[in-house]
Write a protein that holds these residues in place. Structure first.
Motif, PDB file in Angstrom:
ATOM      1  N   VAL C  80      -1.801  14.057  -9.122  1.00 33.75           N
ATOM      2  CA  VAL C  80      -1.660  12.734  -8.520  1.00 33.75           C
ATOM      3  C   VAL C  80      -0.393  12.717  -7.667  1.00 33.75           C
ATOM      4  O   VAL C  80       0.668  13.135  -8.110  1.00 33.75           O
ATOM      5  N   VAL C  81      -0.538  12.291  -6.425  1.00 28.80           N
ATOM      6  CA  VAL C  81       0.599  12.216  -5.518  1.00 28.80           C
ATOM      7  C   VAL C  81       0.888  10.744  -5.276  1.00 28.80           C
ATOM      8  O   VAL C  81      -0.012   9.980  -4.918  1.00 28.80           O
ATOM      9  N   ARG C  82       2.136  10.370  -5.520  1.00 27.61           N
ATOM     10  CA  ARG C  82       2.514   8.971  -5.333  1.00 27.61           C
ATOM     11  C   ARG C  82       3.345   8.877  -4.060  1.00 27.61           C
ATOM     12  O   ARG C  82       4.255   9.673  -3.848  1.00 27.61           O
ATOM     13  N   LEU C  83       3.010   7.921  -3.225  1.00 30.54           N
ATOM     14  CA  LEU C  83       3.687   7.808  -1.933  1.00 30.54           C
ATOM     15  C   LEU C  83       4.449   6.490  -1.853  1.00 30.54           C
ATOM     16  O   LEU C  83       3.998   5.487  -2.390  1.00 30.54           O
ATOM     17  N   VAL C  84       5.584   6.542  -1.175  1.00 27.02           N
ATOM     18  CA  VAL C  84       6.273   5.286  -0.906  1.00 27.02           C
ATOM     19  C   VAL C  84       6.227   5.089   0.608  1.00 27.02           C
ATOM     20  O   VAL C  84       6.528   6.000   1.368  1.00 27.02           O
ATOM     21  N   MET C  85       5.775   3.907   1.026  1.00 25.56           N
ATOM     22  CA  MET C  85       5.558   3.682   2.450  1.00 25.56           C
ATOM     23  C   MET C  85       6.157   2.365   2.904  1.00 25.56           C
ATOM     24  O   MET C  85       6.397   1.466   2.118  1.00 25.56           O
ATOM     25  N   LYS C  86       6.378   2.310   4.189  1.00 24.56           N
ATOM     26  CA  LYS C  86       6.949   1.095   4.766  1.00 24.56           C
ATOM     27  C   LYS C  86       5.961  -0.064   4.653  1.00 24.56           C
ATOM     28  O   LYS C  86       4.778   0.090   4.925  1.00 24.56           O
ATOM     29  N   GLU C  87       6.516  -1.210   4.262  1.00 24.31           N
ATOM     30  CA  GLU C  87       5.671  -2.375   4.034  1.00 24.31           C
ATOM     31  C   GLU C  87       4.900  -2.765   5.301  1.00 24.31           C
ATOM     32  O   GLU C  87       3.751  -3.162   5.244  1.00 24.31           O
ATOM     33  N   ASP C  88       5.521  -2.583   6.460  1.00 22.98           N
ATOM     34  CA  ASP C  88       4.890  -3.109   7.678  1.00 22.98           C
ATOM     35  C   ASP C  88       3.664  -2.327   8.146  1.00 22.98           C
ATOM     36  O   ASP C  88       2.992  -2.745   9.084  1.00 22.98           O
ATOM     37  N   VAL C  89       3.350  -1.196   7.515  1.00 22.88           N
ATOM     38  CA  VAL C  89       2.107  -0.528   7.904  1.00 22.88           C
ATOM     39  C   VAL C  89       0.981  -0.840   6.922  1.00 22.88           C
ATOM     40  O   VAL C  89      -0.145  -0.385   7.099  1.00 22.88           O
ATOM     41  N   ARG C  90       1.294  -1.624   5.889  1.00 20.92           N
ATOM     42  CA  ARG C  90       0.299  -1.842   4.849  1.00 20.92           C
ATOM     43  C   ARG C  90      -0.976  -2.503   5.399  1.00 20.92           C
ATOM     44  O   ARG C  90      -2.087  -2.140   5.035  1.00 20.92           O
ATOM     45  N   GLU C  91      -0.761  -3.417   6.339  1.00 21.87           N
ATOM     46  CA  GLU C  91      -1.925  -4.159   6.867  1.00 21.87           C
ATOM     47  C   GLU C  91      -2.921  -3.267   7.603  1.00 21.87           C
ATOM     48  O   GLU C  91      -4.056  -3.637   7.807  1.00 21.87           O
ATOM     49  N   PHE C  92      -2.455  -2.067   8.002  1.00 24.38           N
ATOM     50  CA  PHE C  92      -3.369  -1.184   8.733  1.00 24.38           C
ATOM     51  C   PHE C  92      -4.087  -0.204   7.815  1.00 24.38           C
ATOM     52  O   PHE C  92      -4.968   0.515   8.246  1.00 24.38           O
ATOM     53  N   ILE C  93      -3.653  -0.139   6.579  1.00 25.62           N
ATOM     54  CA  ILE C  93      -4.273   0.816   5.670  1.00 25.62           C
ATOM     55  C   ILE C  93      -5.267   0.076   4.790  1.00 25.62           C
ATOM     56  O   ILE C  93      -4.906  -0.812   4.042  1.00 25.62           O
ATOM     57  N   LYS C  94      -6.529   0.445   4.948  1.00 23.72           N
ATOM     58  CA  LYS C  94      -7.587  -0.235   4.221  1.00 23.72           C
ATOM     59  C   LYS C  94      -7.932   0.557   2.965  1.00 23.72           C
ATOM     60  O   LYS C  94      -7.491   1.705   2.811  1.00 23.72           O
TER      61      LYS C  94
END
Lengths: 259, 252, 278
Positions: C80-94
């Motif tokens: 399992v790979v856990r990623l931390v990502m910028k909040e502002d791209v969340r809306e583009f990831i479905k």
């Protein structure tokens, strides 16, 4: 302003109280076999100027450095105000040191500080609660007592040898010591300056009623300042007496100083 | 030979006691704040031009020297990152420390040495001022805190030097250059190197003070104290560096 | 006291700038590692992570949007790979986005790429999970390359035997290729056949119109269509194979062509025989 004091000949004030400094059987050896002191005994009474005469390397400086705890003797007792300084803790020793002034050969002014800072630094180290103005007035007072009130803003490197010694003395006086130890106060100075320093020593003694030990091989200075003279030879006290007494001494070695 | 070895060990023991005394006295009042600030000024601010010039040149030269190799591999775009990495991890701390060993350690050694010789230290002692506290603690503390700061400056100026170096051959926008650097940096590059510099600073100050404080009597010993302070401090820096890098390597 | 203020401001400046440099460095490195600013987490499960490491970049549409925070083995065949990502791209990831692992340049670091999904319109939640596409391992590529190289070897051996017998043999086909008389007689036979078949086909047309045989012929026509389709498919497959093997050596290509020729000829022959039979 202080220099017009009359040339008092050695005088014998009443010294009924016990000795202020008492050294009993002091021994010190440096390294393996460089024995400097071989059982020195001496006493200094209140208000008395004791001059220690001796050639270079006879152990004069070592003796007075033992008194302030700069050098630790191998054997013997050093009692200052009745307390053996060798048994004192660091803090107690420091308290004792405040009462003992020490004038180094070169004056030992702190090179990185101005004259004012030299004096105020020493004062502040012991009286932290003084205000700026109080420190300033004490500094000026101490400087004027050595006649150098106008040198306050100079750096030590700008001063002549005689001035350095006088500032050094002022720095010692600012703590109002009860005993002052002079390590060759007139060495390296011309006759006139030497005389001024000697007068200053005498003056301080009269004004502040301090006891002193003066180490010198300058007979003019000894003559002016000494109440009593001790001659140190090969680590022991060789002769003792007033200037006049020693002057008439038959011992050849003692006489050599007076010629 | 054996006597020599014994003397060396005796000296190491002596230095250890000297350092131990620092840790004991640094917490004991009086705190000589004024002298401390003055030393910070002398050690930090006054060394800045020297450190900045060295840092700039190191950055520039490092860039120019690594460039041909990277170009050979077609990895020219790694140049900013590589230069910044080597500057921050190794070159800036060590070069700054060596410069400080030369300037500060010898300065302290000579200053305290001459104070010792002219009996100024004794004079403090007899006026019941703790010379260790006033002279040594302030200087060691100032060194320990100022050397890391100097290293930050060296890092920054070195990177600037790297930028100039890159623009001698190519044309890289400054913003792009910085982005490339920041991309290649991690906390693991910054923190161990920073911690290391505190040790550098401590030893630079400590060795200078030790040598000066223990100078023999006589004018000649002042020069000896200064000289041996530089030599010992420089050697110590390399030893600490080796140990620090090994430790970093072990844990990360 | 004047002397004090003379240097204190310089010292103050020195210390502040030094500390500022350090803080700025920490800030930017931290920003690079997504330490500051709002972030969200997602995770994905892989069979293998191909050497992906904590701290590697996460890309979405080719932009670095986060880093790998944690890699954990949960059993013998999944990670399992856990990623931390910028909040502002969340809306583009479905929710139907997929994660895959690739590498950044030939020698570069591994990167985790998130490809957008097609259908879903639901935005992924914090701590949500996305599907993964198993990356192509170098080993797998090597395996498939080896397989096709082996096949090429077998084919070229057979081709060698075939062309040898074509050139030296006395079989019908070999003679057809080499002997001019033979070719002429074959072409004559063919034209005779043509005329013969014309008559035959007329007969057949007549037979087709016969209602008794109608069902049979319809069936036959259907089968014919099917066969043609199959041939088409085969041809397509062959084309694909060709594309793959283009990477292989020139020789292989040449041989492939020869093979095609042979196949064509075989087809021709088969046709000829068929027509002969008829």
């Amino acid at each position: 302003m202080i220099k017009e004091k009359e040339h008092t000949e050695p005088k014998s004030e009443d010294t009924n109280q016990g000795p202020i400094i008492e050294i009993i059987d002091l021994h010190k050896t440096f390294g393996e076999d460089n024995t400097i002191l071989k059982g020195v005994n001496l006493t200094v009474n209140k208000g008395e100027d004791l001059v220690i005469l001796g050639r270079s390397g006879s152990g004069k400086s070592v003796t007075i450095k033992c008194i302030v705890g700069l050098i630790e003797p191998d054997q013997g007792e050093i009692k200052v105000f009745g307390e053996n300084i060798l048994n004192l803790s660091k803090e107690e020793l420091n308290e004792m040191r405040v009462k003992i002034g020490f004038l180094f050969q070169s004056g030992a002014l702190y090179d990185s500080m101005s004259v004012r800072e030299n004096l105020s630094f020493t004062l502040r180290a012991h009286k932290r609660d003084l205000s700026e103005e109080e420190v300033e007035s004490e500094v000026i007072e101490a400087l004027e007592s050595v006649g150098l009130g106008d040198a306050i803003d100079k750096m030590p490197s700008e001063l002549s040898g005689g001035m350095r010694k006088r500032i050094g003395l002022a720095r010692t006086l600012i703590l109002k010591p009860e005993i002052i130890l002079y390590d060759e106060p007139t060495t390296g100075l011309d006759t006139i300056t030497s005389r001024e320093i000697s007068e200053l020593i005498l003056d301080i003694k009269n004004k502040q009623k301090t006891a002193s030990i003066i180490i010198t091989h300058d007979m003019a200075c000894a003559k002016m300042t000494a109440d009593r003279i001790m001659v140190l030879k090969d680590g022991v006290i060789h002769a003792e007496g007033t200037y006049e007494e020693l002057e008439k001494d038959e011992d050849e070695w003692v006489r050599s100083f007076f010629e | 030979m054996i006597l020599n070895l014994k003397n060396t060990f005796a000296q190491i023991g002596d230095v250890t006691l000297f350092a131990k005394r620092f840790f004991k006295e640094v917490f004991i009042p009086p705190y000589e704040a004024k002298e401390f600030l003055k030393q910070c000024y002398i050690i930090g601010y006054k060394s800045l031009p020297l450190v900045a010039i060295t840092g700039f040149i190191m950055g520039l030269v490092l860039t120019l020297q690594s460039r041909p190799t990277l170009v050979k591999f077609g990895a020219e775009s790694w140049l900013p990152g590589m230069v910044a990495l080597s500057l921050i991890r190794e070159i800036a701390p060590v070069i700054t420390a060596l410069i400080c060993a030369g300037k500060i350690s010898s300065g302290i050694g000579a200053e305290l040495g001459s104070m010792k010789v002219t009996e100024q230290i004794d004079a403090m002692e007899v006026s019941a001022i703790n010379p260790y506290n006033y002279l040594v603690v302030t200087r060691i503390l100032a060194c320990t805190l100022m050397v890391p700061l100097l290293v930050f400056f060296a890092d920054a100026v070195g990177i600037l030097g790297g930028y100039v170096g890159i623009n001698i051959h190519g044309d890289v926008n400054f913003y792009r250059f910085l982005t490339q650097i920041i991309q290649s940096l991690g906390f693991l590059d910054l923190f161990p190197a920073t911690i290391k510099t505190f040790f550098f600073g401590f030893f630079i100050g400590m060795i200078g003070c030790y040598k000066g404080f223990n100078a023999a009597n006589g004018t000649e010993s002042v020069g000896k104290a200064a000289n041996s302070a530089v030599v010992t401090a420089s050697l110590t820096i390399f030893i600490i560096d080796m140990v620090a890098v090994q430790i970093t390597d072990l844990f990360f | 006291m004047e002397k004090k203020s003379e240097y204190t401001w310089k010292l103050g400046m020195f210390v502040s700038i030094g500390l500022l440099l350090f803080i700025v460095a920490i800030y930017f490195i931290g920003k690079q590692k997504n330490l500051f600013g709002s972030t969200f987490h997602i995770s994905s499960q892989f069979k293998t992570v191909s050497g992906l490491e904590v701290g590697n970049n996460v890309r979405f549409s080719g932009i670095n949007v986060g880093t790998v925070e944690e890699i954990k083995l949960i059993n013998d065949s999944s990670v399992v790979v856990r990623l931390v990502m910028k909040e502002d791209v969340r809306e583009f990831i479905k929710t139907d986005a997929r994660a895959s692992i690739g590498s950044d340049g030939l020698m570069g670091d591994k990167v985790l790429t998130i490809s957008p999904g097609v259908k879903s319109t639901k935005i992924i939640e914090d701590n949500g999970q996305i599907a993964s596409v198993d990356g192509i391992e170098m080993q797998d590529i090597m395996k498939s390359v080896k397989k096709s190289v082996d096949n090429v070897g077998v084919i070229s051996d057979e081709l060698a035997i075939f062309s040898h017998s074509m050139n030296n043999g006395n079989g019908a086909l070999a003679r057809l290729v080499r002997d001019e008389n033979m070719a002429n007689s074959v072409s004559k036979t063919l034209s005779n056949l043509e005329t013969g078949t014309k008559g035959f086909s007329d007969n057949m047309e007549a037979a087709k119109s016969n209602f008794l045989l109608k069902g049979y012929y319809k069936k036959k026509a259907k089968e014919k269509e099917k066969k043609q389709e199959e041939i088409k498919e085969k041809k397509e497959e062959q084309k694909e194979k060709e594309a793959k093997e283009k990477e292989a050596k020139e020789k292989a290509l040449k041989e492939q062509k020869e093979k095609e020729e042979k196949q064509k000829e075989e087809a021709k022959k088969a046709q000829a025989e068929k027509e002969k039979k008829n």
